[in-house]
Write an enzyme that holds these catalytic residues in place. Structure first.
Site, PDB file in Angstrom:
ATOM      1  N   ASN A   9     -12.094  26.088  33.038  1.00 11.79           N
ATOM      2  CA  ASN A   9     -12.999  27.312  33.261  1.00 11.79           C
ATOM      3  C   ASN A   9     -14.472  26.767  33.345  1.00 11.79           C
ATOM      4  O   ASN A   9     -14.911  26.257  32.510  1.00 11.79           O
ATOM      5  CB  ASN A   9     -12.735  28.195  31.837  1.00 11.79           C
ATOM      6  CG  ASN A   9     -13.923  29.145  31.721  1.00 11.79           C
ATOM      7  OD1 ASN A   9     -14.283  29.495  32.613  1.00 11.79           O
ATOM      8  ND2 ASN A   9     -13.934  29.684  30.366  1.00 11.79           N
ATOM      9  N   LYS A  11     -16.806  28.209  33.788  1.00  9.93           N
ATOM     10  CA  LYS A  11     -17.972  29.241  33.200  1.00  9.93           C
ATOM     11  C   LYS A  11     -19.041  29.564  34.315  1.00  9.93           C
ATOM     12  O   LYS A  11     -18.909  29.302  35.347  1.00  9.93           O
ATOM     13  CB  LYS A  11     -18.518  28.768  31.910  1.00  9.93           C
ATOM     14  CG  LYS A  11     -17.481  28.288  30.964  1.00  9.93           C
ATOM     15  CD  LYS A  11     -18.022  28.219  29.414  1.00  9.93           C
ATOM     16  CE  LYS A  11     -17.045  27.554  28.572  1.00  9.93           C
ATOM     17  NZ  LYS A  11     -17.389  27.562  27.125  1.00  9.93           N
ATOM     18  N   HIS A  96     -11.816  36.448  27.265  1.00 12.12           N
ATOM     19  CA  HIS A  96     -12.455  35.003  26.634  1.00 12.12           C
ATOM     20  C   HIS A  96     -13.217  35.360  25.488  1.00 12.12           C
ATOM     21  O   HIS A  96     -14.095  36.410  25.508  1.00 12.12           O
ATOM     22  CB  HIS A  96     -13.332  34.353  27.751  1.00 12.12           C
ATOM     23  CG  HIS A  96     -13.652  32.929  27.360  1.00 12.12           C
ATOM     24  ND1 HIS A  96     -14.818  32.823  26.677  1.00 12.12           N
ATOM     25  CD2 HIS A  96     -13.068  31.635  27.842  1.00 12.12           C
ATOM     26  CE1 HIS A  96     -14.911  31.231  26.341  1.00 12.12           C
ATOM     27  NE2 HIS A  96     -13.982  30.865  27.221  1.00 12.12           N
ATOM     28  N   GLU A  98     -16.405  34.591  24.947  1.00 15.58           N
ATOM     29  CA  GLU A  98     -17.730  34.699  25.100  1.00 15.58           C
ATOM     30  C   GLU A  98     -17.692  36.209  25.690  1.00 15.58           C
ATOM     31  O   GLU A  98     -18.883  36.887  25.480  1.00 15.58           O
ATOM     32  CB  GLU A  98     -18.000  33.762  26.343  1.00 15.58           C
ATOM     33  CG  GLU A  98     -18.361  32.363  25.638  1.00 15.58           C
ATOM     34  CD  GLU A  98     -18.172  31.091  26.683  1.00 15.58           C
ATOM     35  OE1 GLU A  98     -18.178  31.163  27.729  1.00 15.58           O
ATOM     36  OE2 GLU A  98     -18.129  30.126  25.996  1.00 15.58           O
ATOM     37  N   GLU A 168      -7.679  30.011  21.631  1.00 11.90           N
ATOM     38  CA  GLU A 168      -9.193  29.154  21.705  1.00 11.90           C
ATOM     39  C   GLU A 168      -9.848  29.648  20.329  1.00 11.90           C
ATOM     40  O   GLU A 168     -10.536  30.915  20.359  1.00 11.90           O
ATOM     41  CB  GLU A 168      -9.796  30.035  22.949  1.00 11.90           C
ATOM     42  CG  GLU A 168      -9.247  29.365  24.162  1.00 11.90           C
ATOM     43  CD  GLU A 168     -10.132  29.279  25.178  1.00 11.90           C
ATOM     44  OE1 GLU A 168     -10.323  28.311  25.940  1.00 11.90           O
ATOM     45  OE2 GLU A 168     -10.952  30.171  25.457  1.00 11.90           O
ATOM     46  N   GLY A 174     -16.819  24.696  23.058  1.00 13.29           N
ATOM     47  CA  GLY A 174     -18.197  24.133  23.277  1.00 13.29           C
ATOM     48  C   GLY A 174     -18.781  23.541  22.266  1.00 13.29           C
ATOM     49  O   GLY A 174     -20.095  23.288  22.188  1.00 13.29           O
ATOM     50  N   SER A 213     -12.871  22.456  22.999  1.00 15.81           N
ATOM     51  CA  SER A 213     -13.103  20.907  22.928  1.00 15.81           C
ATOM     52  C   SER A 213     -12.196  20.013  23.468  1.00 15.81           C
ATOM     53  O   SER A 213     -11.958  19.029  22.833  1.00 15.81           O
ATOM     54  CB  SER A 213     -13.962  20.712  21.654  1.00 15.81           C
ATOM     55  OG  SER A 213     -15.092  21.351  21.539  1.00 15.81           O
TER      56      SER A 213
HETATM   57  C1  PEP Z   1     -13.608  27.396  27.138  1.00 19.67           C
HETATM   58  O1  PEP Z   1     -14.567  27.824  27.890  1.00 19.67           O
HETATM   59  O2  PEP Z   1     -12.676  28.198  27.272  1.00 19.67           O
HETATM   60  C2  PEP Z   1     -13.550  26.435  26.603  1.00 19.67           C
HETATM   61  C3  PEP Z   1     -12.446  26.098  25.806  1.00 19.67           C
HETATM   62  O3  PEP Z   1     -14.715  25.480  26.367  1.00 19.67           O
HETATM   63  P1  PEP Z   1     -14.798  24.079  25.948  1.00 19.67           P
HETATM   64  O4  PEP Z   1     -13.469  23.088  26.617  1.00 19.67           O
HETATM   65  O5  PEP Z   1     -16.107  23.380  26.258  1.00 19.67           O
HETATM   66  O6  PEP Z   1     -14.547  24.035  24.500  1.00 19.67           O
END
Ligand code: PEP
Length: 251
Positions: A9, A11, A96, A98, A168, A174, A213
């Site tokens: 992803n 983003k 997601h 976000e 997640e 992040g 992460s």
């Molecule tokens: C994500 O954007 O879905 C994500 C898991 O980001 P990160 O790996 O940076 O935590």
């Protein structure tokens, strides 16, 4: 036996030069596939066609980061599932965190997107997960169950026979603070169990991936868990070497 899936992803990152270099860095290691892993790249919308051309003839497949719930019409700024399918997109992320938090997407709206994606032949990657406050209150399982139930209400449990679930935890996205292997496995097993209550076959076949992460160091232990079928990778997918190592760490 479930296949593993690792999805990038990106983003809202990158530009044409960056993306050209990033994909060029991935192709030597990933073009022929890795250990039977499904590898998906989700660039921002304007770069879908460019990435599609760059990955043509490889085992890497195209995903999108979001989709509108409607098929067409007066929805300025939205992109429909059939439009994505028109660009050879195969997977699409829905729900997601976000988008749930920043764009106020509720469970029902996410479920509508899930259904719209499937109606156009796309495979939705449904993101679920609790905030830190919800985990601290001891209601992480209830939150994830509510998010899944909203989709089951609209798509039926069999909707998950053509979908991916990404657990997640919001507090791990992040932040550099991944869920522990035990926390992740526990929630993945709970998700599978929840689905099994309605349809065991679907529960055993659905890919449940972990996001939050993930990096080349923690990926091997996470992916070795019995209910963790791969990962949704944010930050670490913006570096070709890191993403390749994460894909290669699927055992
Ligand atoms: C994500 O954007 O879905 C994500 C898991 O980001 P990160 O790996 O940076 O935590």
């Amino acid at each position: 036996m479930r296949r593993a899936l690792v999805a990038a992803n990106w983003k809202m990152h990158g530009n044409r030069i960056f993306i050209q270099e990033l994909v060029s860095g991935l192709i030597p290691a990933l073009s022929g596939g890795v250990n039977g892993v499904d590898i998906v790249i989700c660039p921002p919308f304007p770069y879908l066609q460019m990435v599609d051309s760059l990955i043509k003839g490889t085992e890497i497949v195209l995903g999108a980061q979001d989709v509108g719930a409607h098929e067409s019409g007066p929805y300025t700024g939205e992109v429909s599932a059939s439009m994505l399918a028109d660009f050879r997109v195969r997977y699409v992320i829905v729900g997601h965190s976000e988008r749930r938090s920043l764009m106020n997407e509720c469970d029902q709206h996410v479920a509508e997107k899930f259904v719209a994606a499937q109606q156009s032949g796309l495979i939705p990657v449904l993101c679920v997960g609790e905030t830190l406050a919800e985990r601290d209150q001891g209601i992480a399982g209830q939150v994830v169950e509510r998010q899944l139930s909203a989709v089951i209400d609209q798509a039926g449990v069999t909707g998950f026979s053509r979908a991916v679930i990404a657990y997640e935890p919001v507090w791990a996205i992040g932040t550099g603070r991944s869920a522990s292997v035990e926390q992740a496995q526990e929630m993945h097993a709970a998700i599978r169990q929840l689905i099994a209550l309605q349809d065991d076959e679907v529960a055993q076949s659905v890919q449940i991936i972990y996001g939050g992460s993930v990096n080349p160091e923690n990926a091997p232990a996470l992916f070795a868990q019995p209910d963790i079928d791969g990962g949704l990778i944010g930050g670490a997918s913006l570096n070709a070497d890191s993403f390749v190592r994460i894909c290669q760490s699927v055992s």
